[in-house]
Enzyme design. Structure first.
Site, mmCIF file in Angstrom:
data_model
loop_
_atom_site.group_PDB
_atom_site.id
_atom_site.type_symbol
_atom_site.label_atom_id
_atom_site.label_comp_id
_atom_site.label_asym_id
_atom_site.label_seq_id
_atom_site.Cartn_x
_atom_site.Cartn_y
_atom_site.Cartn_z
ATOM 1 N N ILE A 85 -7.443 -10.790 -3.507
ATOM 2 C CA ILE A 85 -6.373 -9.808 -3.597
ATOM 3 C C ILE A 85 -5.478 -10.004 -2.372
ATOM 4 O O ILE A 85 -5.947 -9.876 -1.241
ATOM 5 C CB ILE A 85 -6.938 -8.377 -3.617
ATOM 6 C CG1 ILE A 85 -7.999 -8.236 -4.718
ATOM 7 C CG2 ILE A 85 -5.824 -7.360 -3.793
ATOM 8 C CD1 ILE A 85 -8.861 -6.996 -4.578
ATOM 9 N N GLU A 89 4.043 -5.782 -1.953
ATOM 10 C CA GLU A 89 4.948 -4.778 -1.395
ATOM 11 C C GLU A 89 4.687 -3.375 -1.939
ATOM 12 O O GLU A 89 5.379 -2.438 -1.577
ATOM 13 C CB GLU A 89 6.397 -5.186 -1.683
ATOM 14 C CG GLU A 89 6.775 -6.476 -0.984
ATOM 15 C CD GLU A 89 8.202 -6.898 -1.289
ATOM 16 O OE1 GLU A 89 8.949 -6.098 -1.884
ATOM 17 O OE2 GLU A 89 8.565 -8.015 -0.922
ATOM 18 N N HIS A 92 -0.312 -1.148 -5.079
ATOM 19 C CA HIS A 92 -1.251 -1.806 -5.993
ATOM 20 C C HIS A 92 -2.376 -2.528 -5.237
ATOM 21 O O HIS A 92 -3.519 -2.524 -5.677
ATOM 22 C CB HIS A 92 -0.505 -2.769 -6.907
ATOM 23 C CG HIS A 92 -1.341 -3.353 -7.995
ATOM 24 N ND1 HIS A 92 -1.815 -2.596 -9.039
ATOM 25 C CD2 HIS A 92 -1.782 -4.612 -8.202
ATOM 26 C CE1 HIS A 92 -2.524 -3.370 -9.850
ATOM 27 N NE2 HIS A 92 -2.511 -4.594 -9.361
ATOM 28 N N ARG A 131 -9.910 -18.429 4.508
ATOM 29 C CA ARG A 131 -11.200 -17.768 4.294
ATOM 30 C C ARG A 131 -11.956 -18.273 3.067
ATOM 31 O O ARG A 131 -13.149 -17.989 2.926
ATOM 32 C CB ARG A 131 -10.973 -16.266 4.140
ATOM 33 C CG ARG A 131 -10.391 -15.626 5.380
ATOM 34 C CD ARG A 131 -10.133 -14.157 5.182
ATOM 35 N NE ARG A 131 -11.395 -13.434 5.025
ATOM 36 C CZ ARG A 131 -11.495 -12.242 4.449
ATOM 37 N NH1 ARG A 131 -10.427 -11.642 3.972
ATOM 38 N NH2 ARG A 131 -12.659 -11.652 4.347
#
Length: 156
Positions: A85, A89, A92, A131
């Site tokens: 995720i 902007e 959500h 990551r």
């Protein structure tokens, strides 16, 4: 006792474990890298390829329902949630991150089944790329370590 060092994957023994993986397709380049690292690390710990079930769902919000179906089906020693995720902007991002994380945690507790949550949340694509591999490796290690621990605790 298992070594808590991140490099201690060789001390983890995944032989005989059955693992389920649910991967979100959203941000697929990242989630594919998570899945590849996770799968390779599961094999490195001794989990057999035939004992790894891997399903895809559209996005992070759908991960918990697929995990729930796997938990209800039974036969898994641990499950793994993979997703990505990236903040946008709008609100959500918070909704998806909070709800998917809460769903994964609730399922783990409700089913008393370890679920390694590797749904990464980042500010941007660069952070996600940085990551993706380590988080995939970590998810496999957590799943194997927690499955082994719960088996040990059930015996005592």
């Amino acid at each position: 006792m298992l070594n808590a060092d991140k490099g201690a994957a060789t001390s983890l023994n995944g032989q005989g474990l059955r693992i389920g993986i649910v991967q979100a397709r959203w941000n697929e380049g990242i989630t594919n890298a998570l899945a590849q690292a996770c799968h390779q690390e599961l094999l490195a710990t001794g989990v057999q390829d035939a004992d790894i079930d891997h399903v895809m769902v559209p996005g992070a919000l759908e991960v918990p329902v697929a995990l729930q179906a796997m938990a209800e089906r039974g036969g898994y020693d641990a499950l793994i949630a993979l997703g990505c995720i990236i903040r946008g902007e709008t609100y959500h991002f918070e909704l998806v991150a909070n709800e998917s994380g809460a769903g994964v945690t609730r399922l783990s507790l409700d089913y008393r089944l370890p679920i390694a949550n590797a749904i990464i949340t980042t500010e941007n694509l660069e952070q996600a790329i940085a990551r993706q591999t380590e988080k995939g490796l970590d998810a496999a290690r957590v799943a194997v370590e927690m499955a082994t621990l719960l088996h040990t605790l059930k015996k005592s």
